[in-house]
Every structure is written in structure tokens, then in C-alpha cells.
Design a protein around this motif. Structure first.
Motif, PDB file in Angstrom:
ATOM      1  N   ILE A  39       0.874  -1.164   0.000  1.00 56.71           N
ATOM      2  CA  ILE A  39       0.000   0.000   0.000  1.00 56.71           C
ATOM      3  C   ILE A  39       0.914   1.217   0.000  1.00 56.71           C
ATOM      4  N   ALA A  40       0.946   1.925  -1.125  1.00 57.12           N
ATOM      5  CA  ALA A  40       1.816   3.092  -1.248  1.00 57.12           C
ATOM      6  C   ALA A  40       1.202   4.297  -0.541  1.00 57.12           C
ATOM      7  N   LYS A  41      -0.111   4.491  -0.718  1.00 57.55           N
ATOM      8  CA  LYS A  41      -0.805   5.617  -0.094  1.00 57.55           C
ATOM      9  C   LYS A  41      -2.252   5.235   0.172  1.00 57.55           C
ATOM     10  N   LYS A  42      -2.865   5.952   1.121  1.00 56.90           N
ATOM     11  CA  LYS A  42      -4.297   5.843   1.381  1.00 56.90           C
ATOM     12  C   LYS A  42      -4.924   7.199   1.137  1.00 56.90           C
ATOM     13  N   SER A  43      -6.185   7.199   0.730  1.00 58.11           N
ATOM     14  CA  SER A  43      -6.886   8.470   0.587  1.00 58.11           C
ATOM     15  C   SER A  43      -7.185   9.036   1.977  1.00 58.11           C
ATOM     16  N   ILE A  44      -7.581  10.267   2.025  1.00 59.32           N
ATOM     17  CA  ILE A  44      -7.839  10.930   3.309  1.00 59.32           C
ATOM     18  C   ILE A  44      -8.911  10.191   4.107  1.00 59.32           C
ATOM     19  N   LEU A  45      -9.962   9.768   3.441  1.00 57.64           N
ATOM     20  CA  LEU A  45     -11.043   9.055   4.133  1.00 57.64           C
ATOM     21  C   LEU A  45     -10.766   7.562   4.275  1.00 57.64           C
ATOM     22  N   GLY A  46      -9.712   7.058   3.643  1.00 57.74           N
ATOM     23  CA  GLY A  46      -9.357   5.652   3.763  1.00 57.74           C
ATOM     24  C   GLY A  46     -10.182   4.717   2.900  1.00 57.74           C
ATOM     25  N   GLU A  47     -10.908   5.255   1.923  1.00 60.50           N
ATOM     26  CA  GLU A  47     -11.754   4.425   1.067  1.00 60.50           C
ATOM     27  C   GLU A  47     -11.055   3.995  -0.217  1.00 60.50           C
ATOM     28  N   THR A  48      -9.929   4.615  -0.552  1.00 61.89           N
ATOM     29  CA  THR A  48      -9.193   4.278  -1.761  1.00 61.89           C
ATOM     30  C   THR A  48      -7.722   4.093  -1.412  1.00 61.89           C
ATOM     31  N   TYR A  49      -7.117   3.065  -2.006  1.00 65.86           N
ATOM     32  CA  TYR A  49      -5.699   2.781  -1.790  1.00 65.86           C
ATOM     33  C   TYR A  49      -4.942   2.911  -3.106  1.00 65.86           C
ATOM     34  N   LEU A  50      -3.687   3.315  -3.016  1.00 78.09           N
ATOM     35  CA  LEU A  50      -2.771   3.258  -4.137  1.00 78.09           C
ATOM     36  C   LEU A  50      -1.846   2.085  -3.848  1.00 78.09           C
ATOM     37  N   LEU A  51      -1.937   1.045  -4.666  1.00 76.90           N
ATOM     38  CA  LEU A  51      -1.181  -0.181  -4.440  1.00 76.90           C
ATOM     39  C   LEU A  51      -0.036  -0.289  -5.427  1.00 76.90           C
ATOM     40  N   GLU A  52       1.086  -0.832  -4.977  1.00 74.50           N
ATOM     41  CA  GLU A  52       2.197  -1.125  -5.867  1.00 74.50           C
ATOM     42  C   GLU A  52       2.320  -2.632  -5.999  1.00 74.50           C
ATOM     43  N   ILE A  53       2.283  -3.121  -7.231  1.00 71.91           N
ATOM     44  CA  ILE A  53       2.425  -4.548  -7.498  1.00 71.91           C
ATOM     45  C   ILE A  53       3.135  -4.721  -8.832  1.00 71.91           C
ATOM     46  N   LYS A  54       4.130  -5.567  -8.868  1.00 69.68           N
ATOM     47  CA  LYS A  54       4.907  -5.853 -10.078  1.00 69.68           C
ATOM     48  C   LYS A  54       5.500  -4.598 -10.705  1.00 69.68           C
ATOM     49  N   GLY A  55       5.862  -3.628  -9.890  1.00 64.72           N
ATOM     50  CA  GLY A  55       6.518  -2.429 -10.388  1.00 64.72           C
ATOM     51  C   GLY A  55       5.596  -1.358 -10.950  1.00 64.72           C
ATOM     52  N   TYR A  56       4.297  -1.543 -10.840  1.00 64.68           N
ATOM     53  CA  TYR A  56       3.386  -0.495 -11.273  1.00 64.68           C
ATOM     54  C   TYR A  56       2.390  -0.174 -10.177  1.00 64.68           C
ATOM     55  N   TYR A  57       1.724   0.964 -10.312  1.00 65.81           N
ATOM     56  CA  TYR A  57       0.782   1.430  -9.300  1.00 65.81           C
ATOM     57  C   TYR A  57      -0.641   1.311  -9.822  1.00 65.81           C
ATOM     58  N   ILE A  58      -1.536   0.950  -8.922  1.00 68.63           N
ATOM     59  CA  ILE A  58      -2.948   0.827  -9.267  1.00 68.63           C
ATOM     60  C   ILE A  58      -3.769   1.399  -8.122  1.00 68.63           C
ATOM     61  N   SER A  59      -4.799   2.148  -8.461  1.00 68.52           N
ATOM     62  CA  SER A  59      -5.707   2.695  -7.470  1.00 68.52           C
ATOM     63  C   SER A  59      -6.889   1.743  -7.333  1.00 68.52           C
ATOM     64  N   MET A  60      -7.252   1.432  -6.086  1.00 64.17           N
ATOM     65  CA  MET A  60      -8.304   0.446  -5.862  1.00 64.17           C
ATOM     66  C   MET A  60      -9.128   0.824  -4.639  1.00 64.17           C
ATOM     67  N   ARG A  61     -10.433   0.609  -4.740  1.00 60.81           N
ATOM     68  CA  ARG A  61     -11.312   0.854  -3.603  1.00 60.81           C
ATOM     69  C   ARG A  61     -11.055  -0.161  -2.493  1.00 60.81           C
ATOM     70  N   LYS A  62     -11.307   0.258  -1.276  1.00 60.71           N
ATOM     71  CA  LYS A  62     -11.105  -0.609  -0.113  1.00 60.71           C
ATOM     72  C   LYS A  62     -11.975  -1.855  -0.203  1.00 60.71           C
ATOM     73  N   SER A  63     -13.188  -1.723  -0.737  1.00 64.23           N
ATOM     74  CA  SER A  63     -14.089  -2.872  -0.831  1.00 64.23           C
ATOM     75  C   SER A  63     -13.512  -3.971  -1.715  1.00 64.23           C
ATOM     76  N   LEU A  64     -12.734  -3.629  -2.737  1.00 71.88           N
ATOM     77  CA  LEU A  64     -12.123  -4.646  -3.594  1.00 71.88           C
ATOM     78  C   LEU A  64     -10.897  -5.277  -2.943  1.00 71.88           C
ATOM     79  N   THR A  65     -10.186  -4.499  -2.140  1.00 67.32           N
ATOM     80  CA  THR A  65      -8.997  -5.061  -1.498  1.00 67.32           C
ATOM     81  C   THR A  65      -9.355  -6.078  -0.421  1.00 67.32           C
ATOM     82  N   GLU A  66     -10.601  -6.072   0.030  1.00 70.63           N
ATOM     83  CA  GLU A  66     -11.018  -7.038   1.044  1.00 70.63           C
ATOM     84  C   GLU A  66     -10.995  -8.475   0.523  1.00 70.63           C
TER      85      GLU A  66
END
Length: 71
Positions: A39-66
Motif C-alpha cells: 500500500i503506497a498511499k491511502k486516501s484521506i477518508l481511507g476508502e481508496t488505496y494506491l497499491l504497488e504490485i509488479k513495479g506499477y501502481y494501481i488505485s483500488m477501492r477498499k471494498s475490492l482489497t477485502e
């Protein structure tokens, strides 16, 4: 997926109760067992994450990361 910002975790599996469309999309994006994810960053409200995987970044909602299990 429960981990702190900036820490790498190893993916164990995608939850079996995840809908097939979501499971397929996560696998296409590289969320496979044994892969490292951070998890590279979290949004202010914590509902969106910036994830790093395989050398690239992807933005994903918290509900999908569950659906992603990490150790």
C-alpha cells in the motif's frame, strides 16, 4: 487486505467468495499467490488505496482489497 502503508506483504490468495468477474480482473492485474504488494498511499477518508504490485501502481477501492488475502 490489512497492512500498513509502505510495508510489502505476500499475497496468499483471492477470497473464494469473490464474484468471478472481480476474481478474474484481480488475476489479470497480477494479484496472484506469492506476489508482493504494497500500500503506497491511502486516501484521506481511507476508502481508496494506491497499491504497488509488479513495479506499477494501481488505485483500488477498499471494498475490492477485502478480497485479497495477505500474510
Amino acid at each position: 487486505m490489512q497492512c500498513k502503508v509502505g510495508k510489502y506483504r505476500k499475497i496468499v490468495m483471492i477470497d473464494a467468495v469473490a464474484p468471478m468477474q472481480i476474481k478474474r480482473r484481480l488475476l489479470e492485474l497480477g494479484f496472484t499467490a506469492g506476489q508482493l504488494v504494497k500500500i503506497a498511499k491511502k486516501s484521506i477518508l481511507g476508502e481508496t488505496y494506491l497499491l504497488e504490485i509488479k513495479g506499477y501502481y494501481i488505485s483500488m477501492r477498499k471494498s475490492l482489497t477485502e478480497f485479497v488475502w495477505v500474510e
